[in-house]
Design a protein around this motif. Structure first.
Motif, mmCIF file in Angstrom:
data_model
loop_
_atom_site.group_PDB
_atom_site.id
_atom_site.type_symbol
_atom_site.label_atom_id
_atom_site.label_comp_id
_atom_site.label_asym_id
_atom_site.label_seq_id
_atom_site.Cartn_x
_atom_site.Cartn_y
_atom_site.Cartn_z
ATOM 1 N N TYR A 6 -23.546 -31.112 -35.793
ATOM 2 C CA TYR A 6 -22.157 -31.066 -35.322
ATOM 3 C C TYR A 6 -21.746 -32.397 -34.699
ATOM 4 O O TYR A 6 -20.685 -32.952 -35.028
ATOM 5 N N THR A 10 -18.677 -34.790 -36.143
ATOM 6 C CA THR A 10 -17.373 -34.695 -35.480
ATOM 7 C C THR A 10 -16.471 -35.906 -35.696
ATOM 8 O O THR A 10 -15.240 -35.741 -35.744
ATOM 9 N N LEU A 13 -13.610 -35.576 -38.132
ATOM 10 C CA LEU A 13 -12.345 -34.940 -37.745
ATOM 11 C C LEU A 13 -11.287 -36.014 -37.480
ATOM 12 O O LEU A 13 -10.132 -35.866 -37.878
ATOM 13 N N GLN A 55 -14.165 -37.334 -27.547
ATOM 14 C CA GLN A 55 -15.108 -36.658 -28.429
ATOM 15 C C GLN A 55 -16.549 -36.953 -28.027
ATOM 16 O O GLN A 55 -17.386 -36.038 -27.931
ATOM 17 N N ASN A 59 -19.154 -34.174 -26.495
ATOM 18 C CA ASN A 59 -20.419 -33.882 -27.175
ATOM 19 C C ASN A 59 -21.608 -34.056 -26.243
ATOM 20 O O ASN A 59 -22.559 -33.270 -26.275
ATOM 21 N N ASN A 182 -19.922 -42.034 -29.777
ATOM 22 C CA ASN A 182 -20.476 -40.796 -30.316
ATOM 23 C C ASN A 182 -21.883 -41.001 -30.858
ATOM 24 O O ASN A 182 -22.697 -40.069 -30.866
#
Length: 225
Positions: A6, A10, A13, A55, A59, A182
């Motif tokens: 995931y 992400t 997105l 994000q 996470n 991320n």
């Protein structure tokens, strides 16, 4: 594995949002105009800066929250199995780790503990100070973590070409601010998973050894047979 997948996916997105925005620009503002330029500026700020930051932070929060929950469950199971009267101080994850330590588990001597501890400090700064170092109780330690890249294992520091972009200190109108990518959140998720698995192995080993029968005088132990 699901969470790792995931976290890795992400950013797609945001890529999808960029494609949608590109189509909207062509439909709503087919020719150059001040309004089109304003729209591009606002959306670029969101899609290229704010959204990736939110994000990455989200996470990291999810990964470390799961570590906290699973470690709590592990500590409770270990307590029930050991039947030892253990009382540990602290809150949240630290209390669970203190409980395991009192049961003989080397929580702070695990290979990945320095990286997990760094991730916890980074999360705490993001959660309680919005990343602002002047408002963080761990400002000195965090600057050292960023400077030495201690948020990565030594092997990763050598193999990753853009490690300096994973966790950075930037200037803001409110002072120096910690920001993460991320990619870092993904690596931190893997560290948290592997650290927890190492704890599970040690708990299992220690509890199993406590269940072995003690040989009587003059009798040989068959534990190694």
């Amino acid at each position: 594995m699901i969470l790792l997948d995931y976290v890795w996916k992400t950013p797609q997105l945001i890529d999808t949002l960029k494609r949608i925005e590109s189509r909207k620009l062509a439909a709503y503002f087919p020719t150059a105009s001040k309004t089109r330029a304003l729209r591009i500026g606002l959306e670029s700020e969101s899609l290229d800066s704010a959204f990736p930051h939110y994000q990455a932070v989200s996470n990291l929060f999810v990964a470390l929250s799961l570590l906290e929950v699973f470690t709590l469950r592990l500590a409770r199971l270990a307590l029930e199995d050991s039947k030892e009267p253990v009382s540990a101080k602290g809150q949240g994850l630290q209390r669970s780790l203190n409980t395991l330590s009192k049961l003989g588990v080397s929580t702070s001597r695990q290979e990945l503990w320095p990286q997990v501890n760094a991730a916890l400090k980074i999360r705490h700064c993001q959660m309680h100070a919005g990343g602002l170092l002047n408002e963080s109780r761990d400002a000195g330690a965090l600057r050292q973590i960023v400077r030495t890249k201690a948020f990565l294992q030594a092997a990763h520091r050598k193999s990753v070409s853009n490690a300096e972009a994973y966790v950075v200190v930037t200037s803001s109108q409110h002072g120096d601010q910690l920001r993460i990518s991320n990619e870092y959140s993904w690596i931190a998720t893997a560290y948290a998973r592997d650290y927890f698995l190492a704890l599970c192995v040690e708990v299992q080993t220690r509890l199993a050894s406590h269940r072995l029968p003690t040989p009587r005088n003059g009798e040989a132990s068959t534990a190694a047979v």
